[in-house]
Design a protein around this motif. Structure first.
Motif, short mmCIF file in Angstrom:
data_model
loop_
_atom_site.label_atom_id
_atom_site.label_comp_id
_atom_site.label_asym_id
_atom_site.label_seq_id
_atom_site.Cartn_x
_atom_site.Cartn_y
_atom_site.Cartn_z
N MET A 108 3.39 -5.57 -37.39
CA MET A 108 3.38 -5.22 -35.99
C MET A 108 4.61 -4.38 -35.69
O MET A 108 5.69 -4.64 -36.19
CB MET A 108 3.38 -6.49 -35.14
CG MET A 108 3.50 -6.19 -33.67
SD MET A 108 3.65 -7.65 -32.64
CE MET A 108 1.97 -8.19 -32.60
N ARG A 109 4.47 -3.45 -34.81
CA ARG A 109 5.58 -2.58 -34.40
C ARG A 109 6.10 -3.05 -33.05
O ARG A 109 5.33 -3.42 -32.18
CB ARG A 109 5.08 -1.16 -34.24
CG ARG A 109 5.40 -0.27 -35.38
CD ARG A 109 4.93 1.13 -35.03
NE ARG A 109 6.05 2.03 -34.91
CZ ARG A 109 6.50 2.74 -35.92
NH1 ARG A 109 5.95 2.63 -37.09
NH2 ARG A 109 7.51 3.55 -35.76
N THR A 110 7.41 -2.98 -32.90
CA THR A 110 8.02 -3.30 -31.62
C THR A 110 9.32 -2.53 -31.50
O THR A 110 9.83 -1.99 -32.48
CB THR A 110 8.26 -4.82 -31.48
OG1 THR A 110 8.62 -5.12 -30.14
CG2 THR A 110 9.34 -5.31 -32.42
N THR A 111 9.85 -2.48 -30.30
CA THR A 111 11.11 -1.79 -30.05
C THR A 111 12.16 -2.84 -29.73
O THR A 111 11.93 -3.73 -28.93
CB THR A 111 10.98 -0.82 -28.85
OG1 THR A 111 9.96 0.12 -29.16
CG2 THR A 111 12.29 -0.11 -28.58
N VAL A 112 13.30 -2.71 -30.37
CA VAL A 112 14.41 -3.63 -30.14
C VAL A 112 15.65 -2.80 -29.84
O VAL A 112 15.91 -1.81 -30.51
CB VAL A 112 14.67 -4.51 -31.39
CG1 VAL A 112 15.85 -5.42 -31.18
CG2 VAL A 112 13.43 -5.29 -31.75
N ARG A 113 16.39 -3.19 -28.85
CA ARG A 113 17.62 -2.47 -28.50
C ARG A 113 18.80 -3.20 -29.14
O ARG A 113 19.00 -4.38 -28.91
CB ARG A 113 17.82 -2.41 -27.00
CG ARG A 113 16.76 -1.59 -26.30
CD ARG A 113 17.03 -1.57 -24.80
NE ARG A 113 15.90 -1.07 -24.08
CZ ARG A 113 15.68 0.20 -23.80
NH1 ARG A 113 16.55 1.11 -24.19
NH2 ARG A 113 14.61 0.57 -23.13
N LEU A 114 19.55 -2.47 -29.95
CA LEU A 114 20.73 -3.01 -30.62
C LEU A 114 21.92 -2.12 -30.31
O LEU A 114 21.75 -0.91 -30.09
CB LEU A 114 20.52 -3.04 -32.14
CG LEU A 114 19.34 -3.84 -32.67
CD1 LEU A 114 19.19 -3.59 -34.16
CD2 LEU A 114 19.52 -5.30 -32.38
N SER A 115 23.09 -2.69 -30.35
CA SER A 115 24.28 -1.86 -30.17
C SER A 115 24.40 -0.93 -31.37
O SER A 115 23.93 -1.25 -32.48
CB SER A 115 25.53 -2.73 -30.04
OG SER A 115 25.83 -3.33 -31.29
N ASP A 116 25.00 0.21 -31.17
CA ASP A 116 25.16 1.19 -32.25
C ASP A 116 25.89 0.58 -33.44
O ASP A 116 25.51 0.78 -34.59
CB ASP A 116 25.92 2.43 -31.75
CG ASP A 116 25.11 3.25 -30.76
OD1 ASP A 116 23.87 3.10 -30.74
OD2 ASP A 116 25.72 4.02 -30.00
N ASP A 117 26.94 -0.18 -33.14
CA ASP A 117 27.75 -0.77 -34.20
C ASP A 117 26.94 -1.79 -35.01
O ASP A 117 26.99 -1.80 -36.24
CB ASP A 117 29.00 -1.43 -33.61
CG ASP A 117 29.93 -1.93 -34.68
OD1 ASP A 117 30.25 -1.16 -35.61
OD2 ASP A 117 30.32 -3.12 -34.61
N LEU A 118 26.17 -2.64 -34.34
CA LEU A 118 25.36 -3.64 -35.02
C LEU A 118 24.30 -2.97 -35.90
O LEU A 118 24.09 -3.36 -37.05
CB LEU A 118 24.70 -4.59 -34.01
CG LEU A 118 23.85 -5.72 -34.59
CD1 LEU A 118 24.69 -6.62 -35.49
CD2 LEU A 118 23.24 -6.52 -33.46
N LEU A 119 23.65 -1.96 -35.38
CA LEU A 119 22.63 -1.24 -36.14
C LEU A 119 23.25 -0.58 -37.37
O LEU A 119 22.70 -0.63 -38.47
CB LEU A 119 21.94 -0.20 -35.26
CG LEU A 119 20.85 0.62 -35.94
CD1 LEU A 119 19.75 -0.28 -36.50
CD2 LEU A 119 20.27 1.63 -34.97
N ARG A 120 24.41 0.02 -37.19
CA ARG A 120 25.10 0.68 -38.30
C ARG A 120 25.43 -0.34 -39.40
O ARG A 120 25.18 -0.10 -40.58
CB ARG A 120 26.38 1.35 -37.78
CG ARG A 120 26.94 2.41 -38.64
CD ARG A 120 28.10 3.20 -38.05
NE ARG A 120 28.70 2.75 -36.81
CZ ARG A 120 28.38 3.22 -35.58
NH1 ARG A 120 27.46 4.14 -35.45
NH2 ARG A 120 28.99 2.76 -34.52
N GLN A 121 25.94 -1.51 -39.00
CA GLN A 121 26.28 -2.55 -39.97
C GLN A 121 25.03 -3.07 -40.69
O GLN A 121 25.05 -3.30 -41.90
CB GLN A 121 26.97 -3.72 -39.28
CG GLN A 121 28.37 -3.42 -38.81
CD GLN A 121 28.97 -4.62 -38.09
OE1 GLN A 121 28.79 -5.76 -38.50
NE2 GLN A 121 29.68 -4.37 -36.99
N ALA A 122 23.95 -3.25 -39.94
CA ALA A 122 22.70 -3.76 -40.52
C ALA A 122 22.14 -2.76 -41.53
O ALA A 122 21.71 -3.14 -42.62
CB ALA A 122 21.69 -4.06 -39.42
#
Length: 79
Positions: A1-15
């Motif tokens: 399933m596709r969904t949209t999640v909002r993450l902070s730029d820093d958290l996304l970069r680390q992930a």
């Protein structure tokens, strides 16, 4: 399933960095993290908290009927 999640730029970069380092997709990393959090809440047993027992004597003030919130409100406002 596709969904949209909002993450902070820093958290996304680390992930993304962690996923790449481990040779896996960002999706698999997010799924693992969500599963871990969801399992954590399932395994937590709620602890009973003993409530204090009042040893106060007396009762309500004269003229206060606890079934009528207005009486108590008037008394608290000094009327």
């Amino acid at each position: 399933m596709r969904t949209t999640v909002r993450l902070s730029d820093d958290l996304l970069r680390q992930a993304k960095k962690k996923a790449a380092k481990e040779g896996r997709t960002l999706t698999s990393l997010l799924e693992e993290g969500l599963r871990a959090v969801l399992m954590e809440t399932r395994n937590v047993r709620r602890r009973r908290v003993p409530l204090p027992i009042s040893r106060a004597s007396g009762g309500t003030l004269p003229g206060v009927d606890l079934n009528r919130s207005g009486d108590l409100e008037d008394r608290m406002q000094g009327l």
